[in-house]
Design a protein around this motif. Structure first.
Motif, PDB file in Angstrom:
ATOM      1  N   LEU A 140      81.500 -46.179 104.195  1.00  0.00           N
ATOM      2  CA  LEU A 140      81.938 -45.750 102.996  1.00  0.00           C
ATOM      3  C   LEU A 140      83.097 -44.541 103.734  1.00  0.00           C
ATOM      4  N   GLY A 141      84.384 -44.821 102.193  1.00  0.00           N
ATOM      5  CA  GLY A 141      85.228 -43.456 102.278  1.00  0.00           C
ATOM      6  C   GLY A 141      84.625 -42.786 101.807  1.00  0.00           C
ATOM      7  N   ALA A 142      84.774 -41.367 102.186  1.00  0.00           N
ATOM      8  CA  ALA A 142      84.683 -40.252 101.111  1.00  0.00           C
ATOM      9  C   ALA A 142      83.096 -39.922 100.603  1.00  0.00           C
ATOM     10  N   ILE A 143      82.268 -39.833 101.917  1.00  0.00           N
ATOM     11  CA  ILE A 143      80.915 -39.237 101.750  1.00  0.00           C
ATOM     12  C   ILE A 143      81.380 -37.958 101.757  1.00  0.00           C
ATOM     13  N   ILE A 144      82.026 -37.354 101.766  1.00  0.00           N
ATOM     14  CA  ILE A 144      81.901 -35.744 102.402  1.00  0.00           C
ATOM     15  C   ILE A 144      82.492 -35.491 101.239  1.00  0.00           C
ATOM     16  N   ASN A 145      81.088 -34.823 100.285  1.00  0.00           N
ATOM     17  CA  ASN A 145      82.078 -34.433  98.884  1.00  0.00           C
ATOM     18  C   ASN A 145      81.096 -33.336  98.764  1.00  0.00           C
ATOM     19  N   GLN A 151      86.805 -39.958 105.617  1.00  0.00           N
ATOM     20  CA  GLN A 151      85.366 -39.322 105.349  1.00  0.00           C
ATOM     21  C   GLN A 151      85.216 -38.238 104.544  1.00  0.00           C
ATOM     22  N   LEU A 152      86.357 -37.685 104.679  1.00  0.00           N
ATOM     23  CA  LEU A 152      86.197 -36.308 102.981  1.00  0.00           C
ATOM     24  C   LEU A 152      87.584 -37.068 101.768  1.00  0.00           C
TER      25      LEU A 152
END
Ligand SMILES: NC(=O)c1ccc[n+]([C@@H]2O[C@H](COP(=O)([O-])OP(=O)(O)OC[C@H]3O[C@@H](n4cnc5c(N)ncnc54)[C@H](O)[C@@H]3O)[C@@H](O)[C@H]2O)c1
Ligand SMILES: CC(C)C[C@H](N)C(=O)O
Length: 368
Positions: free
Chosen positions: A239-244, A263-264
């Motif tokens: 998935l995207g947005a998993i570095i949070n 990813q960010l």
């Protein structure tokens, strides 16, 4: 924010709405920038909750493709299409043929390919109506499923990032945590296993996990536990947005290198991981292998040539790391800078008059 306001903010060229009542087609084609060449990007089929969400996704993904193509050194611009619908239930031949005719109508400004929810078979159906489609079956002399080539590019980019973090690009003995074992990551795991890496995997699909356990001796963990694994490298491939804010404090890896797009969650998360000393391989640089592979079809597909180009993702990651050090900026910013400079330099390049070019006087000359 209004649509034109959003398009102006990131300087989009065109947004196309396609409707066909008979087949149920509701599609959006977004063309971000064609400075470097025609806009190439996949078609995503997804059950968007609202039309606004679908428009936003098409626009965001199209811009990502502009950067991906520029970073990969391709003479292509950025575009993307989304079809609103459930890929498991709502597909039919008429839908993809109607969509193919809309693509044909753009006369080559947009070229499509696979993305989440679409397959080689769908590209074959689109191909019945237009030549502006890639990732078509090898039976047509095309490149087929891009995922194994994307995986090879991620593997090459991961080695370059590992060299920076560990002083060697040898991945044998390295512990690598892989999030999602789908089309790309399955192939990535195979390369890593062959090199002697130890794999930790997770997926919400139990069959996919079992496959990695059986074939590559991977250790399986729950999806929520993947971030906190004691590992050298974290490879986000789902998935995207998993570095949070939630996941960063859990990370123990020294390298983040995976296939997932976006990813960010926010740019500031790229700043935080840089400050933590993590080597981050920017997503659209490391996962460009599929794009490079389908783009090769435009010259008449040659797998050997495509793979050679995909191998250069290693060098591109090294270049991004060099810019990051030279300019003292995080790697995600370095990648953006590199791509924006390439596009800007082509925009600035002198428009010289060509006798056999497109200028009105050239056409008059040829008529004589
Ligand atoms: N396929 C390509 O050539 C390509 C190219 C560039 C980028 N990407 C990106 O790479 C990623 C993977 O692509 P793919 O083609 O392998 O997709 P895929 O759908 O085959 O695989 C994704 C996997 O992630 C799993 N997953 C979903 N949610 C999860 C969660 N919360 N935790 C753990 N696992 C989860 C799914 O079950 C699936 O097995 C996507 O982000 C895609 O946009 C793919
Ligand atoms: C052109 C395709 C292979 C694009 C791919 N889905 C990507 O995001 O890079």
């Amino acid at each position: 924010m209004g649509i034109f306001e959003y398009m102006e903010k990131y300087d989009y060229e065109q947004l196309v709405f396609c409707q066909d009542q008979n087949s149920g087609l509701k599609a959006i084609i977004a063309i971000h920038d064609t400075t470097l060449g025609p806009a190439l990007g996949g078609t995503r089929m997804w059950t968007y909750d609202t039309e606004e969400e679908a428009i936003e996704d098409a626009l965001r993904l199209a811009r990502g493709m502009t950067y991906k193509a520029a970073g990969a050194g391709l003479n292509l611009g950025g575009g993307k299409a989304v079809i609103i619908g459930d890929p498991r239930k709502d597909k039919n031949e008429e839908m993809f043929r109607a969509f193919g005719r809309y693509i044909q109508g753009l006369n080559g400004r947009y070229i499509t390919a696979e993305d989440v929810g679409t397959t080689v078979a769908d590209m074959d159906t689109i191909h019945m109506e237009t030549d502006y489609v890639t990732g078509v079956s090898p039976a047509f002399g095309s490149s087929g499923n891009p995922s194994p080539v994307t995986a090879y590019g991620v593997y090459r980019g991961m080695k370059a990032a590992a060299k920076e973090a560990f002083g060697t690009d040898d991945l044998s003995g390295k512990i690598i945590a892989v999030q999602g074992v789908g089309n790309v990551a399955y192939n990535l795991c195979r390369h890593l296993h062959e090199e002697g890496a130890t794999l930790i995997v997770t997926d919400i699909n139990k069959d996919n996990v079992q496959c990695a356990v059986d074939e590559f001796g991977a250790k399986a963990v729950d999806p929520n536990d993947i971030y906190s694994q004691d590992c050298d490298i974290f490879a986000p491939c789902a998935l995207g947005a998993i570095i949070n804010d939630n996941t960063i404090p859990q990370l123990k890896a020294k390298v983040i290198a995976g296939a997932a797009n976006n990813q960010l969650r926010e740019e500031r998360h790229g700043d935080i991981i840089q400050e933590m000393g993590i080597v981050y391989a920017p997503d659209y640089i490391i996962n460009a292998g599929g794009l490079i592979n389908v783009a090769d079809e435009l010259q008449g597909y040659n797998r050997e040539r495509a793979i050679k180009k995909v191998e250069t993702i290693y060098d591109t990651i090294q270049k991004v790391i060099e810019i990051s050090k030279r300019d003292n900026i995080p790697t995600y910013k370095a990648a953006d800078r590199m791509c924006e400079e390439r596009i800007a330099s082509m925009q600035r390049s002198r428009s010289t008059f060509l006798q056999n070019g497109k200028h009105e006087l050239s056409r008059i000359h040829h008529k004589q």
